[in-house]
Design a protein around this motif. Structure first.
Motif, PDB file in Angstrom:
ATOM      1  N   ASP A  35       0.825  -1.205   0.000  1.00  7.82           N
ATOM      2  CA  ASP A  35       0.000   0.000   0.000  1.00  7.82           C
ATOM      3  C   ASP A  35       0.861   1.257   0.000  1.00  7.82           C
ATOM      4  O   ASP A  35       1.923   1.306   0.597  1.00  7.82           O
ATOM      5  CB  ASP A  35      -0.903   0.022   1.239  1.00  7.82           C
ATOM      6  CG  ASP A  35      -1.939  -1.079   1.192  1.00  7.82           C
ATOM      7  OD1 ASP A  35      -2.622  -1.188   0.168  1.00  7.82           O
ATOM      8  OD2 ASP A  35      -2.045  -1.837   2.170  1.00  7.82           O
ATOM      9  N   GLY A  36       0.350   2.274  -0.651  1.00 11.48           N
ATOM     10  CA  GLY A  36       1.041   3.551  -0.668  1.00 11.48           C
ATOM     11  C   GLY A  36       1.983   3.721  -1.837  1.00 11.48           C
ATOM     12  O   GLY A  36       2.604   4.766  -2.000  1.00 11.48           O
ATOM     13  N   TRP A 196      -2.879   1.427   9.425  1.00 11.16           N
ATOM     14  CA  TRP A 196      -1.960   2.024  10.397  1.00 11.16           C
ATOM     15  C   TRP A 196      -0.612   2.353   9.760  1.00 11.16           C
ATOM     16  O   TRP A 196      -0.050   3.425   9.986  1.00 11.16           O
ATOM     17  CB  TRP A 196      -1.768   1.089  11.593  1.00 11.16           C
ATOM     18  CG  TRP A 196      -0.898   1.685  12.662  1.00 11.16           C
ATOM     19  CD1 TRP A 196      -1.276   2.562  13.646  1.00 11.16           C
ATOM     20  CD2 TRP A 196       0.512   1.472  12.830  1.00 11.16           C
ATOM     21  NE1 TRP A 196      -0.190   2.900  14.423  1.00 11.16           N
ATOM     22  CE2 TRP A 196       0.914   2.247  13.945  1.00 11.16           C
ATOM     23  CE3 TRP A 196       1.457   0.705  12.163  1.00 11.16           C
ATOM     24  CZ2 TRP A 196       2.228   2.271  14.395  1.00 11.16           C
ATOM     25  CZ3 TRP A 196       2.769   0.730  12.603  1.00 11.16           C
ATOM     26  CH2 TRP A 196       3.138   1.507  13.714  1.00 11.16           C
ATOM     27  N   PHE A 197      -0.088   1.449   8.944  1.00 12.48           N
ATOM     28  CA  PHE A 197       1.194   1.716   8.299  1.00 12.48           C
ATOM     29  C   PHE A 197       1.074   2.869   7.300  1.00 12.48           C
ATOM     30  O   PHE A 197       1.987   3.693   7.174  1.00 12.48           O
ATOM     31  CB  PHE A 197       1.725   0.461   7.607  1.00 12.48           C
ATOM     32  CG  PHE A 197       2.486  -0.454   8.529  1.00 12.48           C
ATOM     33  CD1 PHE A 197       3.752  -0.113   8.975  1.00 12.48           C
ATOM     34  CD2 PHE A 197       1.941  -1.655   8.951  1.00 12.48           C
ATOM     35  CE1 PHE A 197       4.461  -0.941   9.830  1.00 12.48           C
ATOM     36  CE2 PHE A 197       2.636  -2.497   9.809  1.00 12.48           C
ATOM     37  CZ  PHE A 197       3.898  -2.142  10.246  1.00 12.48           C
ATOM     38  N   LEU A 202       2.462   9.109   6.765  1.00 11.30           N
ATOM     39  CA  LEU A 202       2.157  10.536   6.659  1.00 11.30           C
ATOM     40  C   LEU A 202       2.546  11.310   7.913  1.00 11.30           C
ATOM     41  O   LEU A 202       2.573  12.538   7.890  1.00 11.30           O
ATOM     42  CB  LEU A 202       0.654  10.736   6.401  1.00 11.30           C
ATOM     43  CG  LEU A 202       0.109  10.202   5.072  1.00 11.30           C
ATOM     44  CD1 LEU A 202      -1.388  10.486   4.971  1.00 11.30           C
ATOM     45  CD2 LEU A 202       0.844  10.834   3.897  1.00 11.30           C
ATOM     46  N   GLN A 203       2.819  10.603   8.986  1.00 13.81           N
ATOM     47  CA  GLN A 203       3.199  11.291  10.216  1.00 13.81           C
ATOM     48  C   GLN A 203       4.648  11.750  10.159  1.00 13.81           C
ATOM     49  O   GLN A 203       5.526  11.027   9.686  1.00 13.81           O
ATOM     50  CB  GLN A 203       2.998  10.383  11.434  1.00 13.81           C
ATOM     51  CG  GLN A 203       1.555  10.291  11.879  1.00 13.81           C
ATOM     52  CD  GLN A 203       1.401   9.621  13.228  1.00 13.81           C
ATOM     53  OE1 GLN A 203       1.992   8.582  13.481  1.00 13.81           O
ATOM     54  NE2 GLN A 203       0.592  10.209  14.091  1.00 13.81           N
ATOM     55  N   THR A 204       4.889  12.941  10.634  1.00 13.13           N
ATOM     56  CA  THR A 204       6.238  13.504  10.642  1.00 13.13           C
ATOM     57  C   THR A 204       6.977  12.990  11.874  1.00 13.13           C
ATOM     58  O   THR A 204       7.175  13.711  12.856  1.00 13.13           O
ATOM     59  CB  THR A 204       6.171  15.042  10.654  1.00 13.13           C
ATOM     60  OG1 THR A 204       5.286  15.457  11.721  1.00 13.13           O
ATOM     61  CG2 THR A 204       5.624  15.564   9.344  1.00 13.13           C
ATOM     62  N   LEU A 205       7.389  11.717  11.788  1.00  8.23           N
ATOM     63  CA  LEU A 205       8.034  11.071  12.928  1.00  8.23           C
ATOM     64  C   LEU A 205       9.551  11.212  12.908  1.00  8.23           C
ATOM     65  O   LEU A 205      10.216  10.823  13.861  1.00  8.23           O
ATOM     66  CB  LEU A 205       7.663   9.581  12.957  1.00  8.23           C
ATOM     67  CG  LEU A 205       6.175   9.281  13.184  1.00  8.23           C
ATOM     68  CD1 LEU A 205       5.917   7.788  13.062  1.00  8.23           C
ATOM     69  CD2 LEU A 205       5.730   9.780  14.544  1.00  8.23           C
ATOM     70  N   ASP A 206      10.102  11.732  11.806  1.00  2.76           N
ATOM     71  CA  ASP A 206      11.548  11.943  11.753  1.00  2.76           C
ATOM     72  C   ASP A 206      11.902  13.071  12.708  1.00  2.76           C
ATOM     73  O   ASP A 206      11.601  14.234  12.458  1.00  2.76           O
ATOM     74  CB  ASP A 206      11.986  12.306  10.331  1.00  2.76           C
ATOM     75  CG  ASP A 206      11.812  11.146   9.375  1.00  2.76           C
ATOM     76  OD1 ASP A 206      11.835  10.006   9.856  1.00  2.76           O
ATOM     77  OD2 ASP A 206      11.644  11.387   8.173  1.00  2.76           O
ATOM     78  N   SER A 207      12.512  12.714  13.793  1.00  2.00           N
ATOM     79  CA  SER A 207      12.767  13.691  14.846  1.00  2.00           C
ATOM     80  C   SER A 207      14.223  14.123  14.858  1.00  2.00           C
ATOM     81  O   SER A 207      15.124  13.365  14.523  1.00  2.00           O
ATOM     82  CB  SER A 207      12.391  13.100  16.208  1.00  2.00           C
ATOM     83  OG  SER A 207      12.718  13.985  17.249  1.00  2.00           O
ATOM     84  N   GLY A 208      14.437  15.348  15.256  1.00  2.00           N
ATOM     85  CA  GLY A 208      15.796  15.848  15.405  1.00  2.00           C
ATOM     86  C   GLY A 208      16.316  15.655  16.808  1.00  2.00           C
ATOM     87  O   GLY A 208      17.305  16.280  17.205  1.00  2.00           O
ATOM     88  N   MET A 209      15.643  14.776  17.574  1.00  2.00           N
ATOM     89  CA  MET A 209      16.046  14.606  18.968  1.00  2.00           C
ATOM     90  C   MET A 209      17.472  14.060  19.058  1.00  2.00           C
ATOM     91  O   MET A 209      17.898  13.240  18.249  1.00  2.00           O
ATOM     92  CB  MET A 209      15.083  13.669  19.689  1.00  2.00           C
ATOM     93  CG  MET A 209      14.994  12.271  19.151  1.00  2.00           C
ATOM     94  SD  MET A 209      13.773  11.331  20.092  1.00  2.00           S
ATOM     95  CE  MET A 209      13.802   9.779  19.233  1.00  2.00           C
TER      96      MET A 209
END
Length: 247
Positions: A35-36, A196-197, A202-209
């Motif tokens: 999907d996607g 869910w996948f 689409l979620q901006t989960l790439d974090s700069g933490m």
């Protein structure tokens, strides 16, 4: 079985291999649908902010969305698109049709009317342009099945806090739905996995933490296992561990 000095005999808990294998099979089946990609994307396409609890203080996070009321009409708007990528600016809005869709929430489901426009590119009865719905806290899967961000983030919250399998989460949701009506069914486990996948893409989960002491690239990183594990026997070109590093 092991013996602890000056203590009772300890028996290691048995592993439910059948349940684990069932979860692996579920993930493999969902992965094979691809999907996607290749013209099979979901209708929602705009970036979705992650929940507040998994965001750094300086990062944008999900805020309470506009309240979506049961029975509300979903109009065709400028965010509308088809899963193939055709957007609202490429179609004639005079060709609108109204169809029924199901909204799956955390505790129940309900029907809504959604305004769609047939896709001139796909020329398929089930391919229409529909609204993104992110502003309502909803994820438009295919103009027929719509899922609340609350539900999808609920699984993310569950599996990161207690390593909840997809099948177990779907079972708890199904039982909650039954409290409203015995015929109030939830979607299939495989559909939920696929949704869910697609949602998390689409979620901006790439974090700069980064570590305040070591910076973004510490010399040593200690990871305590994974929550979305896959048995090595299920590996394929489309299925691989989530901690795989790519360029």
């Amino acid at each position: 079985m092991s013996q602890v000095s000056d203590g009772p005999l300890l028996i290691a808990p048995e592993v439910d291999h059948e349940a684990a294998d069932g979860e692996n099979t579920l993930l493999v089946q969902a992965a094979r649908r691809d999907d996607g990609f290749n013209g099979r994307a979901c209708i929602s396409h705009l970036p979705i902010a992650p929940p507040r609890w998994c965001s750094m203080p300086f990062e944008e996070s999900l805020t309470a969305p506009q309240l979506f009321l049961r029975g509300q009409f979903i109009p065709f708007d400028q965010t509308s698109r088809c899963c193939c990528g055709v957007t609202s600016s490429m179609v004639n809005p005079a060709c609108k049709v109204v169809k029924l869709a199901v909204v799956y929430g955390l505790t129940t489901r309900f029907n809504v009317e959604i305004e769609l426009v047939p896709c001139p590119s796909c020329r398929h009865a089930r391919r229409q342009l529909g609204a993104d719905l992110g502003c309502f806290g909803l994820f438009n899967w295919n103009n027929t099945m719509i899922f609340s961000h609350e539900l999808l983030n609920g699984f993310t919250n569950s599996y990161t806090a207690s390593e909840t399998p997809f099948s177990a989460f779907c079972l708890t949701v199904h039982r909650t739905y039954m409290d409203h009506d015995l015929k109030n069914s939830f979607c299939s486990d495989e559909t939920f996995v696929r949704v869910w996948f697609a949602f998390t893409r689409l979620q901006t989960l790439d974090s700069g933490m980064s570590c305040p002491t070591c910076g973004p690239s510490p010399k040593v990183v200690i990871a305590d296992g994974i929550s979305l594990g896959i048995h090595h026997s299920k590996m394929s070109a489309l299925v691989y561990p989530p901690m795989r590093v790519t360029d």
